[in-house]
Design an enzyme around this catalytic site. Structure first.
Site, PDB file in Angstrom:
ATOM      1  N   ASN A   1      13.266  -2.035   4.961  1.00 54.38           N
ATOM      2  CA  ASN A   1      13.364  -0.575   4.996  1.00 54.38           C
ATOM      3  C   ASN A   1      12.884  -0.058   6.355  1.00 54.38           C
ATOM      4  O   ASN A   1      11.718  -0.220   6.702  1.00 54.38           O
ATOM      5  CB  ASN A   1      12.508   0.003   3.864  1.00 54.38           C
ATOM      6  CG  ASN A   1      12.442   1.509   3.870  1.00 54.38           C
ATOM      7  OD1 ASN A   1      13.159   2.181   4.609  1.00 54.38           O
ATOM      8  ND2 ASN A   1      11.576   2.049   3.039  1.00 54.38           N
TER       9      ASN A   1
ATOM     10  N   CYS B   1       9.345   2.617  -0.432  1.00 60.07           N
ATOM     11  CA  CYS B   1       9.423   1.266  -0.999  1.00 60.07           C
ATOM     12  C   CYS B   1       8.069   0.781  -1.505  1.00 60.07           C
ATOM     13  O   CYS B   1       8.010  -0.197  -2.251  1.00 60.07           O
ATOM     14  CB  CYS B   1      10.024   0.292   0.015  1.00 60.07           C
ATOM     15  SG  CYS B   1       9.239   0.329   1.618  1.00 60.07           S
ATOM     16  N   HIS B   2       6.974   1.481  -1.149  1.00 64.45           N
ATOM     17  CA  HIS B   2       5.667   1.102  -1.696  1.00 64.45           C
ATOM     18  C   HIS B   2       5.604   1.342  -3.200  1.00 64.45           C
ATOM     19  O   HIS B   2       4.731   0.799  -3.876  1.00 64.45           O
ATOM     20  CB  HIS B   2       4.548   1.876  -0.983  1.00 64.45           C
ATOM     21  CG  HIS B   2       4.638   3.373  -1.111  1.00 64.45           C
ATOM     22  ND1 HIS B   2       5.412   4.139  -0.266  1.00 64.45           N
ATOM     23  CD2 HIS B   2       4.089   4.226  -2.001  1.00 64.45           C
ATOM     24  CE1 HIS B   2       5.305   5.412  -0.622  1.00 64.45           C
ATOM     25  NE2 HIS B   2       4.513   5.485  -1.675  1.00 64.45           N
TER      26      HIS B   2
ATOM     27  N   GLU C   1      -1.287   8.133  -4.395  1.00 67.80           N
ATOM     28  CA  GLU C   1      -0.377   8.826  -5.295  1.00 67.80           C
ATOM     29  C   GLU C   1      -0.842   8.772  -6.754  1.00 67.80           C
ATOM     30  O   GLU C   1      -0.171   9.299  -7.648  1.00 67.80           O
ATOM     31  CB  GLU C   1       1.029   8.230  -5.178  1.00 67.80           C
ATOM     32  CG  GLU C   1       1.638   8.462  -3.813  1.00 67.80           C
ATOM     33  CD  GLU C   1       3.095   7.994  -3.726  1.00 67.80           C
ATOM     34  OE1 GLU C   1       3.655   7.620  -4.764  1.00 67.80           O
ATOM     35  OE2 GLU C   1       3.655   8.042  -2.620  1.00 67.80           O
TER      36      GLU C   1
ATOM     37  N   TYR D   1      11.814  -3.972  -9.163  1.00 68.15           N
ATOM     38  CA  TYR D   1      12.983  -4.375  -8.388  1.00 68.15           C
ATOM     39  C   TYR D   1      14.228  -4.395  -9.285  1.00 68.15           C
ATOM     40  O   TYR D   1      15.316  -4.015  -8.861  1.00 68.15           O
ATOM     41  CB  TYR D   1      12.757  -5.743  -7.742  1.00 68.15           C
ATOM     42  CG  TYR D   1      11.663  -5.733  -6.700  1.00 68.15           C
ATOM     43  CD1 TYR D   1      11.910  -5.279  -5.414  1.00 68.15           C
ATOM     44  CD2 TYR D   1      10.378  -6.181  -7.004  1.00 68.15           C
ATOM     45  CE1 TYR D   1      10.904  -5.261  -4.446  1.00 68.15           C
ATOM     46  CE2 TYR D   1       9.371  -6.168  -6.054  1.00 68.15           C
ATOM     47  CZ  TYR D   1       9.636  -5.701  -4.784  1.00 68.15           C
ATOM     48  OH  TYR D   1       8.646  -5.679  -3.833  1.00 68.15           O
TER      49      TYR D   1
END
Length: 200
Positions: free
Chosen positions: A162, A170-171, A197, A139
């Site tokens: 979001n 945002c993950h 990912e 953040y």
């Protein structure tokens, strides 16, 4: 699904309703009467609601958010002219499928940012362009990228609200200690996406 009963009319079969909805969507598009098109896309995270305006994708919603509530919010905030029009969201559905199958690392979709304003939009735009597939940012890093190093809490709020999760990733934003932090789709959804990912 049970046929719909209308007073004094024969019951309508689901297939008939589907054809009618498709005709309405087509006529609305031709006459520029449809402000928000939507469809539900199956995914490993459960059903996702995708909604778009003529400008682009405006909302992706998880089942835990309540799709009916999201549609009502879109009607209140954008326009009451909201209609299920799956064909309008075909490119979104294809890219989501490709993402979940590991064939897509960057979404190439027009986005409508009207549900995010000011600093929140700035944060999300940086998130969409500067935090790539398979990486994480804290953040604090996102606050610095957005030009306000002290606004860590505001960055958290931007991520929490979001309107286009997954596409605006945002993950990929985590706490400074490396723990995952919150996520609109829930902690399990965030873990699954990070695992997908390869950045967990």
């Amino acid at each position: 699904m049970r046929p719909v009963e209308l007073a004094g009319l024969c019951p309508a079969e689901p297939a008939d309703l589907g054809r009618l909805r498709a005709r309405l969507a087509s006529a609305s598009a031709e006459q520029a009467l449809l402000d928000v098109a939507y469809r539900v896309v199956d995914s490993p995270l459960g059903p996702l609601l995708a909604a778009a305006t003529p400008e682009g994708l405006v909302r992706v919603a998880f089942a835990v958010e309540g799709h009916d509530s999201v549609l009502q919010s879109l009607a209140d905030r954008i326009s009451p002219r909201v209609l299920e029009a799956p064909a309008r969201l075909d490119p979104v559905a294809r890219q989501l499928d490709d993402y979940f199958s590991g064939r897509l690392r960057r979404f190439e979709l027009a986005l409508d940012w009207q549900l995010s304003k000011g600093f929140r939009r700035t944060v999300l735009e940086h998130l969409a362009t500067d935090v790539g597939y398979g990486t994480k940012a804290t953040y604090g890093i996102l606050a610095r990228l957005s030009g306000s190093p002290g606004a860590v809490r505001a960055v958290g709020t931007a991520c929490a609200t979001n309107p286009i999760p997954l596409v605006v990733p945002c993950h990929r934003v985590v706490r400074s200690d490396g723990t995952a932090g919150g996520y609109r789709g829930g902690a399990e959804a965030k873990r699954l996406l990070l695992d997908l990912e390869g950045s967990a």
